[in-house]
Design a protein around this motif. Structure first.
Motif, PDB file in Angstrom:
ATOM      1  N   GLN A 177       0.838  -1.205   0.000  1.00 50.33           N
ATOM      2  CA  GLN A 177       0.000   0.000   0.000  1.00 50.33           C
ATOM      3  C   GLN A 177       0.870   1.251   0.000  1.00 50.33           C
ATOM      4  N   ASN A 178       0.255   2.354  -0.470  1.00 48.45           N
ATOM      5  CA  ASN A 178       1.015   3.598  -0.321  1.00 48.45           C
ATOM      6  C   ASN A 178       0.502   4.231   0.969  1.00 48.45           C
ATOM      7  N   CYS A 179       1.084   5.350   1.365  1.00 45.11           N
ATOM      8  CA  CYS A 179       0.792   5.877   2.702  1.00 45.11           C
ATOM      9  C   CYS A 179      -0.665   6.280   2.874  1.00 45.11           C
ATOM     10  N   VAL A 180      -1.268   6.809   1.784  1.00 46.89           N
ATOM     11  CA  VAL A 180      -2.669   7.271   1.922  1.00 46.89           C
ATOM     12  C   VAL A 180      -3.558   6.075   2.255  1.00 46.89           C
ATOM     13  N   THR A 181      -3.351   4.989   1.508  1.00 46.90           N
ATOM     14  CA  THR A 181      -4.175   3.788   1.742  1.00 46.90           C
ATOM     15  C   THR A 181      -3.946   3.286   3.165  1.00 46.90           C
ATOM     16  N   GLU A 182      -2.671   3.230   3.553  1.00 51.99           N
ATOM     17  CA  GLU A 182      -2.326   2.713   4.886  1.00 51.99           C
ATOM     18  C   GLU A 182      -2.973   3.568   5.980  1.00 51.99           C
ATOM     19  N   MET A 183      -2.935   4.886   5.789  1.00 56.22           N
ATOM     20  CA  MET A 183      -3.506   5.774   6.819  1.00 56.22           C
ATOM     21  C   MET A 183      -5.007   5.614   6.883  1.00 56.22           C
ATOM     22  N   SER A 184      -5.655   5.496   5.703  1.00 55.93           N
ATOM     23  CA  SER A 184      -7.131   5.418   5.723  1.00 55.93           C
ATOM     24  C   SER A 184      -7.550   4.116   6.421  1.00 55.93           C
ATOM     25  N   VAL A 185      -6.765   3.047   6.203  1.00 62.82           N
ATOM     26  CA  VAL A 185      -7.091   1.774   6.872  1.00 62.82           C
ATOM     27  C   VAL A 185      -6.880   1.931   8.378  1.00 62.82           C
ATOM     28  N   PHE A 186      -5.740   2.533   8.752  1.00 67.66           N
ATOM     29  CA  PHE A 186      -5.384   2.642  10.191  1.00 67.66           C
ATOM     30  C   PHE A 186      -6.388   3.527  10.941  1.00 67.66           C
ATOM     31  N   TYR A 187      -6.702   4.677  10.334  1.00 72.81           N
ATOM     32  CA  TYR A 187      -7.606   5.628  11.028  1.00 72.81           C
ATOM     33  C   TYR A 187      -9.071   5.287  10.784  1.00 72.81           C
ATOM     34  N   LYS A 188      -9.308   4.239   9.937  1.00 69.46           N
ATOM     35  CA  LYS A 188     -10.684   3.858   9.576  1.00 69.46           C
ATOM     36  C   LYS A 188     -11.422   5.038   8.925  1.00 69.46           C
ATOM     37  N   TRP A 189     -10.682   5.781   8.061  1.00 74.49           N
ATOM     38  CA  TRP A 189     -11.309   6.852   7.283  1.00 74.49           C
ATOM     39  C   TRP A 189     -11.494   6.367   5.852  1.00 74.49           C
ATOM     40  N   SER A 190     -12.386   7.034   5.117  1.00 70.54           N
ATOM     41  CA  SER A 190     -12.480   6.704   3.681  1.00 70.54           C
ATOM     42  C   SER A 190     -11.237   7.300   3.014  1.00 70.54           C
ATOM     43  N   LYS A 191     -10.908   6.803   1.817  1.00 67.96           N
ATOM     44  CA  LYS A 191      -9.714   7.318   1.100  1.00 67.96           C
ATOM     45  C   LYS A 191      -9.932   8.803   0.807  1.00 67.96           C
ATOM     46  N   GLY A 192     -11.170   9.136   0.420  1.00 70.51           N
ATOM     47  CA  GLY A 192     -11.497  10.537   0.072  1.00 70.51           C
ATOM     48  C   GLY A 192     -11.236  11.466   1.238  1.00 70.51           C
ATOM     49  N   SER A 193     -11.696  11.081   2.444  1.00 71.63           N
ATOM     50  CA  SER A 193     -11.512  12.004   3.581  1.00 71.63           C
ATOM     51  C   SER A 193     -10.054  12.008   4.030  1.00 71.63           C
ATOM     52  N   THR A 194      -9.336  10.875   3.829  1.00 70.60           N
ATOM     53  CA  THR A 194      -7.903  10.881   4.168  1.00 70.60           C
ATOM     54  C   THR A 194      -7.180  11.886   3.277  1.00 70.60           C
ATOM     55  N   LEU A 195      -7.480  11.803   1.959  1.00 75.20           N
ATOM     56  CA  LEU A 195      -6.842  12.738   1.014  1.00 75.20           C
ATOM     57  C   LEU A 195      -7.222  14.177   1.346  1.00 75.20           C
ATOM     58  N   HIS A 196      -8.500  14.383   1.751  1.00 82.20           N
ATOM     59  CA  HIS A 196      -8.960  15.757   2.075  1.00 82.20           C
ATOM     60  C   HIS A 196      -8.182  16.286   3.282  1.00 82.20           C
ATOM     61  N   LEU A 197      -8.066  15.456   4.325  1.00 81.47           N
ATOM     62  CA  LEU A 197      -7.363  15.886   5.554  1.00 81.47           C
ATOM     63  C   LEU A 197      -5.895  16.163   5.254  1.00 81.47           C
ATOM     64  N   LEU A 198      -5.285  15.265   4.451  1.00 80.31           N
ATOM     65  CA  LEU A 198      -3.849  15.451   4.142  1.00 80.31           C
ATOM     66  C   LEU A 198      -3.646  16.737   3.343  1.00 80.31           C
ATOM     67  N   SER A 199      -4.622  17.022   2.451  1.00 84.06           N
ATOM     68  CA  SER A 199      -4.416  18.196   1.566  1.00 84.06           C
ATOM     69  C   SER A 199      -4.557  19.503   2.342  1.00 84.06           C
ATOM     70  N   LYS A 200      -5.059  19.452   3.608  1.00 87.93           N
ATOM     71  CA  LYS A 200      -5.154  20.691   4.405  1.00 87.93           C
ATOM     72  C   LYS A 200      -3.784  21.066   4.980  1.00 87.93           C
ATOM     73  N   TRP A 201      -2.865  20.079   5.011  1.00 84.31           N
ATOM     74  CA  TRP A 201      -1.513  20.339   5.557  1.00 84.31           C
ATOM     75  C   TRP A 201      -1.594  21.125   6.876  1.00 84.31           C
ATOM     76  N   ASP A 202      -2.396  20.576   7.828  1.00 85.54           N
ATOM     77  CA  ASP A 202      -2.548  21.266   9.122  1.00 85.54           C
ATOM     78  C   ASP A 202      -1.313  21.140  10.002  1.00 85.54           C
ATOM     79  N   TYR A 203      -0.363  20.304   9.531  1.00 84.10           N
ATOM     80  CA  TYR A 203       0.822  20.061  10.369  1.00 84.10           C
ATOM     81  C   TYR A 203       0.410  19.644  11.777  1.00 84.10           C
ATOM     82  N   ASP A 204      -0.603  18.758  11.805  1.00 84.58           N
ATOM     83  CA  ASP A 204      -1.036  18.106  13.056  1.00 84.58           C
ATOM     84  C   ASP A 204      -0.548  16.658  12.983  1.00 84.58           C
ATOM     85  N   GLN A 205      -1.062  15.765  13.821  1.00 86.65           N
ATOM     86  CA  GLN A 205      -0.532  14.386  13.821  1.00 86.65           C
ATOM     87  C   GLN A 205      -0.814  13.671  12.512  1.00 86.65           C
TER      88      GLN A 205
END
Ligand SMILES: [NH3+]CCCOc1cc(-c2cn[nH]c2)ccc1C(=O)Nc1ccccc1
Length: 313
Positions: free
Chosen positions: A261-289
């Protein structure tokens, strides 16, 4: 016109020597001026493409959708003439095999796990590459393999079980069903080519080679192997990439199945988020966890380290 596109490009990149060429394009080493980073500049040969450039559009569209540690990154494209790609100083895997005559079993396994990782990932994104061969794998600065040339890839509208018809790729790596002109499943044909690639890595020569293409076809159809799993003539009995990920031979000396998997897929599985919302959260670059997790995962993968997301106890 390509000339002023080239002029514009020279504002951002210094262009150096040619590092490779194929019928459809020439590839030159270049330096991205702002960062000083080396890149590969792929220049389409307009003459050989004709006007509609389907192959270029296929490749650019595919590479914009693919982000993986074993797939060559597209950084920049200018209206289907120039592509700026990740630079792999180690050159073609093909030349590496020739230089070393053939690879040890351990080195073959190290490279083959990366090859399977890239194939599993592109199939998970509903892409079939259709031209998998050693010439299309480049070695980066960390002994990581990067898959290139998505010019004949397919993203069937009907999904990965959809049958394809177009016969493409190098005959020496082409699956029997493909060279027979039958309707075939892209991902299943990719597994055959990957099996031929494994043979070439281990033996230093191709299993089905003959100057006479018809004799080569006869060898491909004969399927002379006992216990074939990847170079299995019957596509229905051929091993799938999912079964390859934890195949005993690939696991020998490793504690975990192939990471595909690439990191987006891995994160969405780990956080139990959809791929779309993972990509949305990452694209905000909030520099949070979330940003930290993504960047740290990316860094580990780019150094070829296995990654495991741990749940806090
Ligand atoms: N046999 C391939 C020659 C070099 O080609 C490339 C090198 C790099 C590269 C080199 N270092 N880092 C990346 C990246 C992409 C290509 C490529 O796509 N080549 C190509 C594909 C189809 C037709 C014609 C040429």
């Amino acid at each position: 016109m390509a000339v002023d596109d080239y002029e514009k490009l020279l504002k951002y990149y210094d262009v150096h020597e040619t590092i490779g060429a194929g019928g459809f394009a020439k590839v030159k080493l270049a330096t991205h001026i702002f960062t000083g980073e080396k890149v590969a500049l792929k220049i389409m040969n307009k003459e050989s493409h004709g006007d509609d450039l389907p192959r270029v559009k296929t490749e650019i569209d595919a590479m914009k959708n693919l982000s993986h540690q074993n797939v060559c990154r597209l950084y920049h494209d200018t209206k289907k003439i120039f592509m700026i790609l990740e630079y792999c100083p180690g050159g073609e895997l093909f030349d590496y095999i020739i230089e070393k005559d053939r690879l040890t079993e351990d080195e073959t396994r190290m490279f083959f796990r990366q090859i399977v990782s890239a194939v599993a990932y592109i199939h998970s994104q509903d892409y079939a590459h259709r031209d998998l061969k050693p010439e299309n794998r480049f070695i980066d600065g960390d002994q990581n393999l990067k898959l290139i040339d998505f010019g004949v890839c397919a993203k069937p509208k009907g999904g990965m079980d959809y049958h394809l018809m177009i016969c493409c790729g190098n005959p020496a790596y082409a699956a029997p069903e493909l060279i027979q002109g039958k309707a075939y499943i892209g991902s299943v044909a990719d597994i055959w080519s990957t099996g031929v690639l494994l043979y070439a890595l281990m033996c230093g020569y191709q299993p089905f080679d003959d100057d006479n293409v018809m004799l080569m076809y006869k060898k491909i159809m004969r399927g002379k192997y006992d216990m074939p799993q990847m170079i299995q003539v019957d596509p229905k009995r051929r091993i799938t990439v999912r079964h390859l990920l934890n195949h005993p031979w690939l696991m020998q000396g490793y504690s975990c199945p192939v990471e595909w998997q690439n990191c987006v897929t891995e994160m969405s599985v780990f956080y139990k988020w959809s791929k779309g919302s993972t990509l949305h959260l990452l694209s905000k670059w909030d520099y949070d966890q979330t940003t930290a997790t993504y960047l740290l995962l990316l860094s580990k993968k780019s150094h070829g380290k296995p990654v495991r997301l741990m749940r806090s106890s």
